[in-house]
Scaffold this motif. Structure first.
Motif, PDB file in Angstrom:
ATOM      1  N   GLY A 130       0.774  -1.230   0.000  1.00  0.00           N
ATOM      2  CA  GLY A 130       0.000   0.000   0.000  1.00  0.00           C
ATOM      3  C   GLY A 130       0.805   1.279   0.000  1.00  0.00           C
ATOM      4  N   LYS A 131       2.124   1.197   0.131  1.00  0.00           N
ATOM      5  CA  LYS A 131       2.950   2.409   0.159  1.00  0.00           C
ATOM      6  C   LYS A 131       3.059   2.999  -1.248  1.00  0.00           C
ATOM      7  CE  LYS A 131       4.045   2.712   4.513  1.00  0.00           C
ATOM      8  NZ  LYS A 131       5.425   2.656   4.999  1.00  0.00           N
ATOM      9  N   ARG A 132       3.074   4.328  -1.301  1.00  0.00           N
ATOM     10  CA  ARG A 132       3.292   5.050  -2.555  1.00  0.00           C
ATOM     11  C   ARG A 132       4.784   5.352  -2.647  1.00  0.00           C
ATOM     12  NH1 ARG A 132       0.277  10.048  -1.026  1.00  0.00           N
ATOM     13  NH2 ARG A 132       1.114   9.329   0.979  1.00  0.00           N
ATOM     14  N   VAL A 133       5.407   4.829  -3.701  1.00  0.00           N
ATOM     15  CA  VAL A 133       6.867   4.902  -3.829  1.00  0.00           C
ATOM     16  C   VAL A 133       7.236   5.650  -5.110  1.00  0.00           C
ATOM     17  CG1 VAL A 133       9.002   3.570  -4.063  1.00  0.00           C
ATOM     18  CG2 VAL A 133       7.156   2.736  -2.578  1.00  0.00           C
ATOM     19  N   LEU A 134       8.186   6.563  -4.969  1.00  0.00           N
ATOM     20  CA  LEU A 134       8.775   7.242  -6.121  1.00  0.00           C
ATOM     21  C   LEU A 134      10.226   6.804  -6.240  1.00  0.00           C
ATOM     22  CD1 LEU A 134       8.895   9.485  -8.349  1.00  0.00           C
ATOM     23  CD2 LEU A 134       9.614  11.050  -6.513  1.00  0.00           C
ATOM     24  N   GLU A 135      10.601   6.386  -7.441  1.00  0.00           N
ATOM     25  CA  GLU A 135      12.001   6.089  -7.722  1.00  0.00           C
ATOM     26  C   GLU A 135      12.508   7.105  -8.744  1.00  0.00           C
ATOM     27  OE1 GLU A 135      14.915   2.486  -9.299  1.00  0.00           O
ATOM     28  OE2 GLU A 135      12.814   2.542  -9.950  1.00  0.00           O
ATOM     29  N   ILE A 136      13.609   7.783  -8.416  1.00  0.00           N
ATOM     30  CA  ILE A 136      14.224   8.737  -9.342  1.00  0.00           C
ATOM     31  C   ILE A 136      15.433   8.058  -9.963  1.00  0.00           C
ATOM     32  CG2 ILE A 136      15.239  11.012  -9.609  1.00  0.00           C
ATOM     33  CD1 ILE A 136      13.733  11.929  -7.152  1.00  0.00           C
ATOM     34  N   GLY A 174      16.810   3.003 -14.092  1.00  0.00           N
ATOM     35  CA  GLY A 174      17.656   1.903 -14.548  1.00  0.00           C
ATOM     36  C   GLY A 174      16.839   1.044 -15.491  1.00  0.00           C
ATOM     37  N   TRP A 175      16.972  -0.272 -15.348  1.00  0.00           N
ATOM     38  CA  TRP A 175      16.169  -1.164 -16.185  1.00  0.00           C
ATOM     39  C   TRP A 175      15.058  -1.825 -15.387  1.00  0.00           C
ATOM     40  CZ3 TRP A 175      21.366  -0.347 -17.041  1.00  0.00           C
ATOM     41  CH2 TRP A 175      21.697   0.128 -18.312  1.00  0.00           C
ATOM     42  N   GLY A 176      14.692  -1.208 -14.252  1.00  0.00           N
ATOM     43  CA  GLY A 176      13.433  -1.552 -13.602  1.00  0.00           C
ATOM     44  C   GLY A 176      13.475  -2.528 -12.457  1.00  0.00           C
ATOM     45  N   GLU A 177      14.658  -2.995 -12.043  1.00  0.00           N
ATOM     46  CA  GLU A 177      14.688  -4.043 -11.028  1.00  0.00           C
ATOM     47  C   GLU A 177      14.184  -3.562  -9.676  1.00  0.00           C
ATOM     48  OE1 GLU A 177      15.238  -8.104 -10.061  1.00  0.00           O
ATOM     49  OE2 GLU A 177      15.285  -7.046 -11.984  1.00  0.00           O
ATOM     50  N   LEU A 178      14.562  -2.355  -9.256  1.00  0.00           N
ATOM     51  CA  LEU A 178      14.082  -1.861  -7.969  1.00  0.00           C
ATOM     52  C   LEU A 178      12.571  -1.662  -7.985  1.00  0.00           C
ATOM     53  CD1 LEU A 178      15.766   0.609  -5.572  1.00  0.00           C
ATOM     54  CD2 LEU A 178      13.359   0.939  -6.135  1.00  0.00           C
ATOM     55  N   ALA A 179      12.048  -1.121  -9.087  1.00  0.00           N
ATOM     56  CA  ALA A 179      10.596  -0.937  -9.194  1.00  0.00           C
ATOM     57  C   ALA A 179       9.874  -2.277  -9.122  1.00  0.00           C
ATOM     58  CB  ALA A 179      10.256  -0.213 -10.499  1.00  0.00           C
ATOM     59  N   LEU A 180      10.433  -3.288  -9.778  1.00  0.00           N
ATOM     60  CA  LEU A 180       9.846  -4.631  -9.716  1.00  0.00           C
ATOM     61  C   LEU A 180       9.826  -5.151  -8.284  1.00  0.00           C
ATOM     62  CD1 LEU A 180      11.540  -6.314 -12.819  1.00  0.00           C
ATOM     63  CD2 LEU A 180       9.069  -6.199 -12.402  1.00  0.00           C
ATOM     64  N   ALA A 202       3.733  -2.414  -3.083  1.00  0.00           N
ATOM     65  CA  ALA A 202       3.739  -0.957  -3.194  1.00  0.00           C
ATOM     66  C   ALA A 202       3.227  -0.517  -4.562  1.00  0.00           C
ATOM     67  CB  ALA A 202       5.156  -0.423  -2.991  1.00  0.00           C
ATOM     68  N   GLN A 203       2.785   0.738  -4.629  1.00  0.00           N
ATOM     69  CA  GLN A 203       2.404   1.372  -5.891  1.00  0.00           C
ATOM     70  C   GLN A 203       3.561   2.291  -6.275  1.00  0.00           C
ATOM     71  OE1 GLN A 203      -0.605   0.444  -7.244  1.00  0.00           O
ATOM     72  NE2 GLN A 203       0.053   1.445  -9.149  1.00  0.00           N
ATOM     73  N   VAL A 204       4.171   2.039  -7.428  1.00  0.00           N
ATOM     74  CA  VAL A 204       5.453   2.655  -7.763  1.00  0.00           C
ATOM     75  C   VAL A 204       5.333   3.574  -8.974  1.00  0.00           C
ATOM     76  CG1 VAL A 204       7.888   2.240  -8.312  1.00  0.00           C
ATOM     77  CG2 VAL A 204       6.618   0.585  -6.898  1.00  0.00           C
ATOM     78  N   ALA A 253       2.407  -4.553 -14.205  1.00  0.00           N
ATOM     79  CA  ALA A 253       2.193  -3.284 -14.893  1.00  0.00           C
ATOM     80  C   ALA A 253       1.140  -2.417 -14.209  1.00  0.00           C
ATOM     81  CB  ALA A 253       1.785  -3.543 -16.348  1.00  0.00           C
ATOM     82  N   ASP A 254       0.214  -3.047 -13.477  1.00  0.00           N
ATOM     83  CA  ASP A 254      -0.818  -2.264 -12.787  1.00  0.00           C
ATOM     84  C   ASP A 254      -0.284  -1.593 -11.528  1.00  0.00           C
ATOM     85  OD1 ASP A 254      -0.463  -4.797 -11.608  1.00  0.00           O
ATOM     86  OD2 ASP A 254      -2.455  -4.723 -10.669  1.00  0.00           O
ATOM     87  N   ARG A 255       0.940  -1.962 -11.099  1.00  0.00           N
ATOM     88  CA  ARG A 255       1.517  -1.383  -9.879  1.00  0.00           C
ATOM     89  C   ARG A 255       2.686  -0.446 -10.158  1.00  0.00           C
ATOM     90  NH1 ARG A 255       2.039  -6.518  -5.736  1.00  0.00           N
ATOM     91  NH2 ARG A 255      -0.130  -7.247  -5.880  1.00  0.00           N
ATOM     92  N   VAL A 256       3.158  -0.390 -11.401  1.00  0.00           N
ATOM     93  CA  VAL A 256       4.334   0.411 -11.722  1.00  0.00           C
ATOM     94  C   VAL A 256       4.067   1.284 -12.939  1.00  0.00           C
ATOM     95  CG1 VAL A 256       6.801   0.404 -12.256  1.00  0.00           C
ATOM     96  CG2 VAL A 256       5.834  -1.444 -10.861  1.00  0.00           C
ATOM     97  N   ASP A 257       4.352   2.560 -12.790  1.00  0.00           N
ATOM     98  CA  ASP A 257       4.264   3.515 -13.883  1.00  0.00           C
ATOM     99  C   ASP A 257       5.676   4.011 -14.190  1.00  0.00           C
ATOM    100  OD1 ASP A 257       3.408   5.282 -15.803  1.00  0.00           O
ATOM    101  OD2 ASP A 257       2.718   6.804 -14.385  1.00  0.00           O
TER     102      ASP A 257
END
Length: 433
Positions: free
Chosen positions: A212-218, A221-227, A234-236, A259-263
């Protein structure tokens, strides 16, 4: 594929006037400053010859210049073309040293070992009286590399958009392009994916990323942390300036069913919207540039919700060394990371405080980066034919070999470090926003 070509101060691809053999050299158009040595100011090559020979022969190195017999014991420095070697160093210092390697004018049986010795003794290579004159001969960073919005896009494009296939050849299956965290040394290649996940999980734990946490990644890269964050529930939102990285990250995220959890957005950190429970940024600050550090930390402060947490991973260097190189054009800034500058721990703390943030946790682990880079370098060397098949020429391959060895040496010599830091709102400043 896009090659990272040197640029002039106005941003155009650099091109020298033709010489008799210059245009016959296949490197002439892609690598103009490698194809032939620059003209050194009068006397500079002779001074470089005296200084460099005296300095390196006093170090634990096995040196050989041209047809002379080798001298000393240690990693080798074998100079095939002494005239070109000293001319380059006399004209451009360390940029010339790196370009001379790219040109094949010198070699080593242990490139990382050689560069580590030089990094350990970097303060002894030039006599103190001459070090005070450094500003008279070093080049200043080109204005074209300034990390404005347009400049940052071009700088990122020149490195991260080289080719996804290139990076996949030497990175592990996680496609993580930052320091891993190992459980034992020497690191084994098979342990690298788990070590990269260990690094990511430590950052996500620092930021308290969970369901449920809202996460921003700045810096996607190639997406591993977001995954990894999305897999925790989390919603990323993750942002990048690299179209190549965005494309592949989206494919990987879709393939994982997340894909529904990461933009994944193609967006500058200066154009962020909204607030998040957690903000994570891995080795992104090095690409921001000193002029924009206040803006970067202000963006972090504006993006985190009250009570939220910011987890950063950053390469660092000593503060005095950072100040000494902040405006200097280096081999790395010319060929590998245009516009970048590694901050000091003190600079991070000062700019964070200026934005109303404080460091509440700080852990350094530079030895782990040396191990990570060693594994990348070994795999890159093993895949040389595959790199060539992608269209990268021999000069590029020597450039990349030098870059990986140069970086590894920086950590082995403790000239560089890498840190994971937790930042939160400095509540001592008042009630907040």
């Amino acid at each position: 594929m896009t090659l990272s070509l040197p640029r002039t101060a106005d941003g155009h691809t650099k091109r020298h006037a033709a010489a008799v053999d210059f245009d016959a050299d296949p490197r002439a158009h892609a690598w103009p400053d490698v194809a032939r040595p620059p003209a050194a100011p009068f006397g500079h090559a002779a001074v470089a010859r005296r200084l460099v020979r005296r300095a390196v022969t006093a170090l634990p190195l096995r040196c050989r210049f041209g047809a002379e017999p080798p001298r000393g014991i240690g990693p080798s420095l074998t100079v095939h073309d002494p005239d070109a070697f000293f001319r380059r160093i006399g004209a451009q210092g360390l940029i010339g040293f790196g370009e001379s390697y790219m040109a094949g004018e010198w070699d080593s049986d242990d490139l990382t070992g050689l560069l580590t010795v030089l990094a350990v003794h970097v303060d002894d290579l030039v006599p103190a009286p001459l070090r005070r004159l450094r500003g008279a001969w070093v080049q200043r960073r080109p204005e074209a590399q300034l990390n404005s919005r347009a400049g940052a896009r071009e700088n990122v494009h020149r490195h991260y958009d080289l080719s996804n296939e290139l990076f996949a050849l030497f990175l592990d299956e996680t496609l993580s392009y930052s320091s891993a965290v190992f459980t034992s040394f020497p690191a084994r290649r098979g342990s690298l994916p788990a070590a990269q996940h260990r690094k990511i999980d430590r950052l996500l734990d620092l930021a308290c990323v969970g369901p449920g946490k809202r996460v921003l990644e700045i810096g996607t890269g190639w997406g591993e942390l977001a995954l990894r964050a999305a897999d925790r529930g989390a919603q990323v939102t993750t942002v990048t300036l690299s179209a190549e990285q965005q494309h592949l990250a989206r494919r990987r995220i879709a393939a994982a069913g997340l894909a529904d959890r990461v933009d994944v957005e193609l967006r500058d950190y200066r154009d962020l919207e909204g607030r998040y429970d957690a903000v994570v940024s891995v080795e992104m600050i090095e690409a921001v540039g000193r002029d924009f550090w206040p803006t970067y930390f202000g963006a972090l402060r504006d993006a985190v919700a009250p009570g939220g947490r910011i987890a950063l991973q950053s390469i660092t260097m000593g503060h005095e060394r950072m100040l000494g190189t902040a405006r200097t054009h280096t081999w790395i800034s010319k060929y590998v990371f245009p516009g970048g500058l590694i901050p000091s721990r003190e600079a991070i703390e000062a700019h964070a405080a200026g934005a109303g943030l404080r460091i509440v946790s700080d852990q350094g682990y530079g030895d782990h980066y040396a191990q990570t880079l060693c594994l990348w370098r070994e795999r890159f060397a093993e895949r040389a034919e595959a790199v060539a098949a992608l269209g990268f020429d021999a000069t590029f391959r020597r450039m990349w070999e030098f870059y990986l060895a140069y970086s590894e040496a920086g950590f082995r010599a403790r000239y560089l470090d890498v840190r994971q830091l937790l930042l939160t709102e400095d509540v001592s400043l008042g009630a907040g926003r």
